[in-house]
Design a protein around this motif. Structure first.
Motif, PDB file in Angstrom:
ATOM      1  N   TRP A  71       0.775  -1.134   0.125  1.00 37.19           N
ATOM      2  CA  TRP A  71      -0.001  -0.140   0.023  1.00 37.19           C
ATOM      3  C   TRP A  71       0.904   1.198  -0.055  1.00 37.19           C
ATOM      4  O   TRP A  71       0.871   2.172  -0.644  1.00 37.19           O
ATOM      5  CB  TRP A  71      -1.033   0.078   1.072  1.00 37.19           C
ATOM      6  CG  TRP A  71      -2.130  -0.707   1.111  1.00 37.19           C
ATOM      7  CD1 TRP A  71      -2.461  -2.028   1.318  1.00 37.19           C
ATOM      8  CD2 TRP A  71      -3.496   0.065   0.722  1.00 37.19           C
ATOM      9  NE1 TRP A  71      -3.894  -2.191   1.072  1.00 37.19           N
ATOM     10  CE2 TRP A  71      -4.594  -1.071   0.684  1.00 37.19           C
ATOM     11  CE3 TRP A  71      -3.616   1.308   0.322  1.00 37.19           C
ATOM     12  CZ2 TRP A  71      -5.943  -0.652   0.215  1.00 37.19           C
ATOM     13  CZ3 TRP A  71      -4.995   1.469   0.083  1.00 37.19           C
ATOM     14  CH2 TRP A  71      -6.105   0.508   0.125  1.00 37.19           C
ATOM     15  N   LEU A  75       0.983   4.012  -3.010  1.00 37.40           N
ATOM     16  CA  LEU A  75       0.329   5.391  -2.722  1.00 37.40           C
ATOM     17  C   LEU A  75       1.785   6.418  -2.864  1.00 37.40           C
ATOM     18  O   LEU A  75       1.290   7.426  -3.354  1.00 37.40           O
ATOM     19  CB  LEU A  75      -0.102   5.482  -1.258  1.00 37.40           C
ATOM     20  CG  LEU A  75      -1.337   4.928  -0.827  1.00 37.40           C
ATOM     21  CD1 LEU A  75      -1.779   4.953   0.449  1.00 37.40           C
ATOM     22  CD2 LEU A  75      -2.587   5.652  -1.951  1.00 37.40           C
ATOM     23  N   LEU A  78       2.046   7.154  -6.359  1.00 37.73           N
ATOM     24  CA  LEU A  78       1.103   7.967  -6.823  1.00 37.73           C
ATOM     25  C   LEU A  78       1.436   9.406  -6.612  1.00 37.73           C
ATOM     26  O   LEU A  78       1.110  10.336  -7.419  1.00 37.73           O
ATOM     27  CB  LEU A  78      -0.323   7.351  -6.355  1.00 37.73           C
ATOM     28  CG  LEU A  78      -1.376   7.686  -6.858  1.00 37.73           C
ATOM     29  CD1 LEU A  78      -1.664   7.041  -8.041  1.00 37.73           C
ATOM     30  CD2 LEU A  78      -2.658   7.365  -5.905  1.00 37.73           C
ATOM     31  N   PHE A  81       5.305  10.307  -7.951  1.00 37.92           N
ATOM     32  CA  PHE A  81       5.780  10.555  -9.181  1.00 37.92           C
ATOM     33  C   PHE A  81       5.231  11.704 -10.129  1.00 37.92           C
ATOM     34  O   PHE A  81       6.085  12.619 -10.576  1.00 37.92           O
ATOM     35  CB  PHE A  81       5.284   9.162  -9.954  1.00 37.92           C
ATOM     36  CG  PHE A  81       5.601   9.087 -11.582  1.00 37.92           C
ATOM     37  CD1 PHE A  81       6.946   8.687 -11.777  1.00 37.92           C
ATOM     38  CD2 PHE A  81       4.588   9.376 -12.515  1.00 37.92           C
ATOM     39  CE1 PHE A  81       7.212   8.702 -13.016  1.00 37.92           C
ATOM     40  CE2 PHE A  81       5.028   9.150 -13.656  1.00 37.92           C
ATOM     41  CZ  PHE A  81       6.195   8.857 -14.144  1.00 37.92           C
TER      42      PHE A  81
END
Lengths: 285, 340
Positions: A71, A75, A78, A81
């Motif tokens: 996880w 995340l 996400l 990046f």
């Protein structure tokens, strides 16, 4: 001895020194891995991977820690990046080269060297206390994002800088705007470098314990997170806890969990190499 | 620029966007129907709480228990802010923490759950020491000993002229607090020139590889490493609670003769939350019912029956506050609990 012979000898000597330097690093790595495998490999089986922690070393497992780690990785990728690449693009392609951007540059380079525990304390102050996100996955991921952002920004800029300026000029010559040039021409070419940097940064982040301990990630949890607001634990924390327990069985568990963590890092790094290779092969100008 | 490359780049950005939306949408849906008992605090108490949580969750599906390890002090900080339901403590609550809880408007129930013996340990090949007195321990560990007491023969003349190397748990641990209070008379007062580690296994390693080494830590760490270490009986020179040097064992800790280095460990429970949430009350009841067997299994010493009964009654009556406020240093848990 002629000058030529002397030079050849120096050449050979340097080669030996270089080989020794490499060997030192490899020997230590090999010693570590062999020791781990000797202690922990026998412990890894399906039930170790799929069990929750337990007071009995033989029944304890790492499913909660693995789930938490995945996880966190997802995340963090996400968040880190887009922000990291965005900042990199701005600084490299758009920002004017003046004192202000120079100051930003120096600061980012400095941030990349700040100890990770400091990011943990920052996360505790901002995400846990101020934003009241508690000890959730979101807090953990945002903290790790802060930790690896400087690395991603720096690698993005380096990747963009490596794109030949002829490509940009050709695009402009055809009437493309700056955004069209960046998005359709420059970024795809720079992608292998950016992806490699991001994944390497991520594989550093998943091995971090200090910032997670600082924000107060849990040690014992017997359910899997279902949303980003759920509490969590992660592999490094589980390992840290097991290492400090008196029973020998927990030390073996820790070794086994370290092997699993190493495997995850190895897989991540292989993905980085594969992506780079794949993107590079396609590049033809 | 190759077209395929551009395509996969676009696909990647699209994928990221979708994941982002799913996650944001998913936030806040969970959490609702879930009952979570939140525990944090001491790493010393952690194994007991972990064992109880494990058993509780097999017996009562539907209630989840989470445990963090922030140390006794860190646990009280969270507890007094109302962030958690229970805090693990390897020492009684301090006056400053009592004030914090008052400020945070948190009322607590104090429940001793087991005993831990602090073991005095030397290297296995140390052949000159067979026992030590509390006075000698003080001579070694008091603040005035810093850079002065460096050799074994400074403590007892017939011990060898060899360097003594000290190992102890970190200064933020409840174990360190307890030891300094019991031996030096003041919490946290100690010499500073010793090797400190939050990880007791590091202390085990240190003492077992250093012939002049000496240190202290929880009895469980000695029991699992007794092949590498030597346990030293302690004499408090008070004959009323056992004559001569006494080694920490289940019996000597339990009957109160291993003094002053046996200590109770506690959980502190948020009273308002216990009254509001039946699953939390259930958990504590389960804790008290099983603590004797489970604490023994993970290396601690169960409370004597009399104290356990007092603890159960204390919880049943939901008596808040600590019995240690203004208490004497050498008062036993049992006396204190009877008093209030």
């Amino acid at each position: 001895m002629t000058r030529l012979e002397r030079n050849k000898l120096a050449d050979k000597l340097f080669k030996v020194v270089a080989i020794c330097a490499t060997a030192v690093a490899l020997v230590f790595l090999a010693a570590l891995v062999i020791d781990l495998i000797y202690d922990g490999a026998g412990r890894i089986d399906w039930s170790f991977i799929t069990s929750f922690p337990s007071r009995r070393p033989a029944r304890a497992g790492i499913i909660a820690a693995i789930a938490g780690t995945f996880w966190l990785m997802g995340l963090t990728a996400l968040f880190a990046f887009p922000i990291g690449v965005g900042a990199g693009i701005y600084l490299e392609e758009y920002a004017k080269k003046n004192t202000f951007t120079k100051i930003i540059e120096v600061n980012i380079a400095n941030l990349a060297g700040v100890p990770s525990i400091i990011y943990g304390l920052l996360g505790l102050g901002i995400f846990v206390r101020t934003f009241r996100l508690d000890q959730s996955l979101l807090t953990g991921a945002l903290t790790l994002t802060l930790l690896i952002l400087p690395i991603i920004i720096i690698t993005t800029r380096e990747a963009l800088r490596a794109v030949p300026s002829g490509l940009r000029q050709a695009s402009y010559a055809l009437g493309a705007s700056q955004w069209q040039t960046t998005y359709s021409q420059v970024l795809p070419v720079a992608m292998p470098g950016i992806l490699t940097g991001t994944i390497l940064a991520l594989s550093r982040a998943i091995g971090e314990t200090a910032p997670l301990v600082a924000i107060g990630a849990l040690t014992y949890i017997a359910f899997l997170p279902e949303s980003v607001m759920d509490p969590f634990t992660a592999l490094p924390i589980q390992i840290f806890n097991w290492v400090s327990r008196p029973q020998k069985g927990f030390a073996i568990n820790a070794a086994a969990a370290i092997i699993v963590l190493l495997c995850i890092t190895l897989v991540l790094n292989s993905i980085a190499i594969y992506l780079r290779h794949r993107f590079k092969k396609r590049m033809r100008w | 620029m190759d077209k395929n490359n551009l395509k996969s780049f676009k696909a990647l950005s699209f994928l990221l966007a979708i994941i982002a939306m799913t996650l944001v949408g998913g936030t806040g849906i969970a959490e609702a129907g879930r009952k979570i008992v939140k525990i944090d605090g001491s790493s010393t108490v952690f194994p007991v709480t972990e064992a109880v949580a494990e058993e509780f969750q097999t017996a009562h599906r539907g209630t989840m228990v989470t445990i963090g390890v922030s140390g006794t002090g860190g646990g009280f900080k969270k507890f007094c802010r109302g962030d958690i339901d229970i805090t693990n403590a390897s020492r009684p609550i301090k006056p400053t923490e009592i004030a914090q809880c008052k400020k945070g408007n948190v009322q607590y129930i104090e429940l001793p759950i087991a005993y831990d013996g602090l073991a005095i340990i030397v290297n296995k090949s140390n052949d000159w020491i067979d026992s030590i007195t509390v006075k000698e321990l003080k001579k070694i560990w008091e603040p005035a000993a810093q850079r002065k007491i460096l050799k074994w023969n400074q403590i007892r003349p017939n011990w060898p002229d060899k360097a003594i190397h000290l190992f102890a748990p970190g200064v933020s641990s409840g174990t360190f607090d307890y030891f300094t209070k019991a031996i030096n008379g003041e919490e946290g007062a100690s010499r500073g020139d010793f090797t400190a580690s939050e990880d007791d296994n590091v202390l085990v390693q240190g003492i077992s590889s250093d012939k002049g080494g000496m240190g202290f830590f929880g009895l469980a760490y000695y029991e699992h490493n007794s092949d590498k270490l030597k346990l030293i009986p302690v004499d408090d020179e008070i004959d009323s609670n056992g004559k001569g040097p006494i080694a920490p064992t289940v019996a000597s800790v339990n009957d109160g003769t291993y003094q002053p280095l046996s200590r109770p460990i506690f959980i502190y429970v948020d009273k308002a939350k216990v009254e509001a949430r039946p699953e939390l009350a259930n958990f504590i009841q389960f804790f008290l019912d099983n603590t004797a067997a489970l604490s023994e299994e993970v290396g601690y010493i169960p409370l004597p029956a009399a104290i356990h009964t007092l603890t159960v009654e204390r919880f049943k009556a939901r008596i808040e506050g600590t019995v240690y406020e203004g208490a004497k240093q050498d008062a036993s848990v049992e006396d204190l609990m009877r008093l209030k």
